[in-house]
Each structure stands twice: as structure tokens, then as C-alpha cells.
Design a protein around this motif. Structure first.
Motif, PDB file in Angstrom:
ATOM      1  N   THR A  17      19.425 -12.552  32.806  1.00 30.28           N
ATOM      2  CA  THR A  17      18.968 -11.950  31.554  1.00 30.28           C
ATOM      3  C   THR A  17      17.444 -11.833  31.523  1.00 30.28           C
ATOM      4  O   THR A  17      16.893 -10.807  31.109  1.00 30.28           O
ATOM      5  N   ASP A  40      27.433  -9.555  28.232  1.00 27.12           N
ATOM      6  CA  ASP A  40      27.667 -11.006  28.189  1.00 27.12           C
ATOM      7  C   ASP A  40      27.945 -11.414  26.744  1.00 27.12           C
ATOM      8  O   ASP A  40      27.097 -11.195  25.866  1.00 27.12           O
ATOM      9  N   ASN A  44      22.598 -12.954  25.069  1.00 29.74           N
ATOM     10  CA  ASN A  44      21.201 -13.360  25.281  1.00 29.74           C
ATOM     11  C   ASN A  44      20.238 -12.181  25.425  1.00 29.74           C
ATOM     12  O   ASN A  44      19.126 -12.225  24.916  1.00 29.74           O
ATOM     13  N   ASP A 126      23.593  -6.286  32.121  1.00 23.41           N
ATOM     14  CA  ASP A 126      23.426  -7.748  32.196  1.00 23.41           C
ATOM     15  C   ASP A 126      24.812  -8.390  32.133  1.00 23.41           C
ATOM     16  O   ASP A 126      25.491  -8.334  31.116  1.00 23.41           O
TER      17      ASP A 126
END
Ligand code: ADP
Ligand code: MG
Length: 280
Positions: A17, A40, A44, A126
């Protein structure tokens, strides 16, 4: 023509990240149009870019599970910066299971990206710290994988499993998938171990390892709590300089590829040798 990269490593806390948000900030500051896709469920990347997922009605979950057009959920991170994000939400944690029974479960993200991908120079995905269906969706949608590797004991452990997954996706879903590079992160110049790990990974993966090594730098971990990337928080810090250099290395490598082999951009480099991971 966009370049789509999945940032993957099933280990958590290796710098996926951190790399996505800071690299994308430098590329966008150079005028390149960048889209970050957060797949994700821990959200984050979303929160690090200053977006509160609790205030959002919809997220990448709706795109992948309910096939809501991706463009409807794209948000600009800051005015005057060509950096956009498709946020994640905790609901995504259920998607791994929900996807199992859905049609085209491995390629839903790729299908969602098709109408918008040419609007960006770079699309960064990500990934969560697992090799489940969300990561497989990212690998199916990407031209290449960027693998952050933490400079720590047993860094190579788990990489052979990741490479096996990449090879499986390449064979069955995405023949053009390339390993774009391994990125050494959290390098600590005070220890011999960091250098030993870099040497070992370079010995195994050779030119697949980026020249730039990201140092351990507390500024990188502080920036997200201010809703900032290192580009505005501490551009002259060792972490800032590393991600700036990585942005330049990435662009230079991609330009060379474009000139050398336009086929690899359109996604048909089946003859590329698979990375050697025996004995890792
Ligand atoms: P991942 O996405 O792979 O789980 P993160 O990018 O979230 O990993 O990084 C894990 C933690 O380490 C975060 O708290 C992050 O701020 C911190 N971190 C990442 N890279 C660095 C670095 N180069 N120096 C110091 N801290 C870092
Ligand atoms: Mg992460």
C-alpha cells in the motif's frame, strides 16, 4: 495506452500500500493520469489517500460483485492532481466467498476496467495479503505484477508460492501477465541483514529487481495519518527521494518496453521466460 500493475505479495506489511500511494502521487505530479484501485478489504490505500470509506455508499465491492460500472465510483483524490481512486470497503471481505458462485469470478475486475482503462496512463491495483479471488482478479486484469519484498529474514519465503499463482494465472486467464519487478522495501542501512537480503533476492531474480531500494523511513509511516503522501509530507526525506526515483525508473523501463516490444503492451508476451524460483 495504459499500463495496469497489480501490487501483490500474500505477506502483509511488506509495503504494497505504501508503494501504491506514494508511487502514484509522484506519477500524477508528473502529469500522468493515475487510477488506484483498492481491492483490500482493510481499505488502507483508501484511507491513506484521505478518503473516509464510512461516508461512501458504494465501493469496488459493488463493481466486482454487482457489476456496477467502475466509472461511477471513481473519485479524484485532490483537485489539480490527475490521481483518482476507486475506494475499497470492509464489505469486500465477503466478496471472496460471494464470488465463488458468480459467473466470470476471476475476470470481473478486468471486465470492469475495459471501458475506462484508456483514460489513464497507469492503473495500480493494491491487493490484499492473500492469494484468493481478489488477488486473482487483480492478476487477471494486469499487464504486470510489482512485488514489494521486505528486507528481512526469510524474505524469499512465500515468493515461490506467489510465482506459482502468477504462472497459473498466466496459463489460464492472462497470457500477457509479466512480472514487472520486485521492489526491496524497508531497507535498514545499519544492519548487514538488509544488504544480505537484497543480495540474495538479486541473486535469484536478477534484473527483475528494481534498482531503487526503499529505505526504512518513519516519514513514510507517518504521512498517511495526515491524509498525505510522502510527496507533500516529506519529499526530501529518504523515503520521498526513493519513491521519486522509483517513479522515474518505472517510467524509463516502460518507455523502453514500448519502443522495444509493442506486443508486450497489448498483452501477448507468452514466450517470456517464466521467472526462476526453484530452490527459493
Ligand atoms: P502492505 O500493504 O504490504 O500490508 P504497508 O504498505 O501497509 O504494507 O506497510 C506496512 C506498515 O509499514 C505500515 O504501517 C507502513 O506505514 C509501514 N511502512 C511501509 N514502508 C515503510 C518504510 N519504507 N519505512 C518505514 N515504514 C514503512
Ligand atoms: Mg496494504
Amino acid at each position: 495506452m495504459s499500463r495496469i500493475y497489480a501490487f501483490a505479495n500474500q505477506k502483509g506489511g511488506v509495503g504494497k500500500t505504501t508503494t501504491v500511494i506514494n508511487l502514484s502521487a509522484y506519477l500524477a505530479s508528473a502529469g500522468l493520469r493515475v487510477l488506484v484501485i483498492d481491492v483490500d478489504p482493510q481499505t488502507n490505500a483508501t484511507t491513506s489517500l484521505g478518503i473516509n470509506h464510512r461516508k461512501l455508499a458504494q465501493s469496488i465491492y459493488d463493481v466486482i460483485v454487482s457489476e456496477v460500472p467502475l466509472a461511477e465510483h471513481t473519485r479524484q483524490v485532490k483537485p489539480n492532481l490527475p490521481l483518482h481512486i476507486i475506494p475499497s470497503s470492509p464489505a469486500l471481505s465477503g466478496a471472496e466467498i460471494e464470488l465463488v458462485d458468480l459467473h466470470g469470478r476471476e475476470t470481473r475486475l478486468r471486465a470492469a476496467l475495459r471501458p475506462v482503462r484508456d483514460q489513464y496512463d497507469y492503473i495500480f491495483i493494491d491487493c490484499p495479503p492473500s492469494l484468493g479471488l481478489l488477488t486473482v482478479n487483480a492478476l487477471s486484469a494486469a499487464h504486470g505484477v510489482i512485488v514489494p519484498v521486505q528486507c528481512e529474514y526469510l524474505a524469499l519465503e512465500g515468493l515461490s508460492q506467489l510465482m506459482t499463482t502468477i504462472n497459473l494465472v498466466r496459463r489460464s486467464l492472462n497470457p500477457g501477465l509479466d512480472v514487472r519487478g520486485l521492489l526491496m522495501t524497508m531497507y535498514d542501512s545499519r544492519t548487514n541483514l538488509s544488504q544480505q537480503v537484497v543480495d540474495e533476492v538479486r541473486k535469484h531474480f536478477g534484473r527483475l529487481v528494481f534498482q531503487v531500494v526503499v529505505p526504512r523511513n518513519v516519514r513514510l509511516s507517518e504521512a498517511p495519518s495526515y491524509g498525505q503522501t510522502i510527496l507533500t509530507y516529506a519529499p526530501k526525506s529518504p523515503g520521498g527521494l526513493a519513491y521519486q526515483a522509483l517513479a522515474m525508473e518505472l517510467i524509463a523501463g516502460d518507455n523502453t518496453k514500448r519502443e522495444a516490444d509493442p506486443q508486450s503492451i497489448s498483452g501477448s508476451n507468452e514466450t517470456d521466460p517464466e521467472p526462476k524460483v526453484e530452490g527459493v
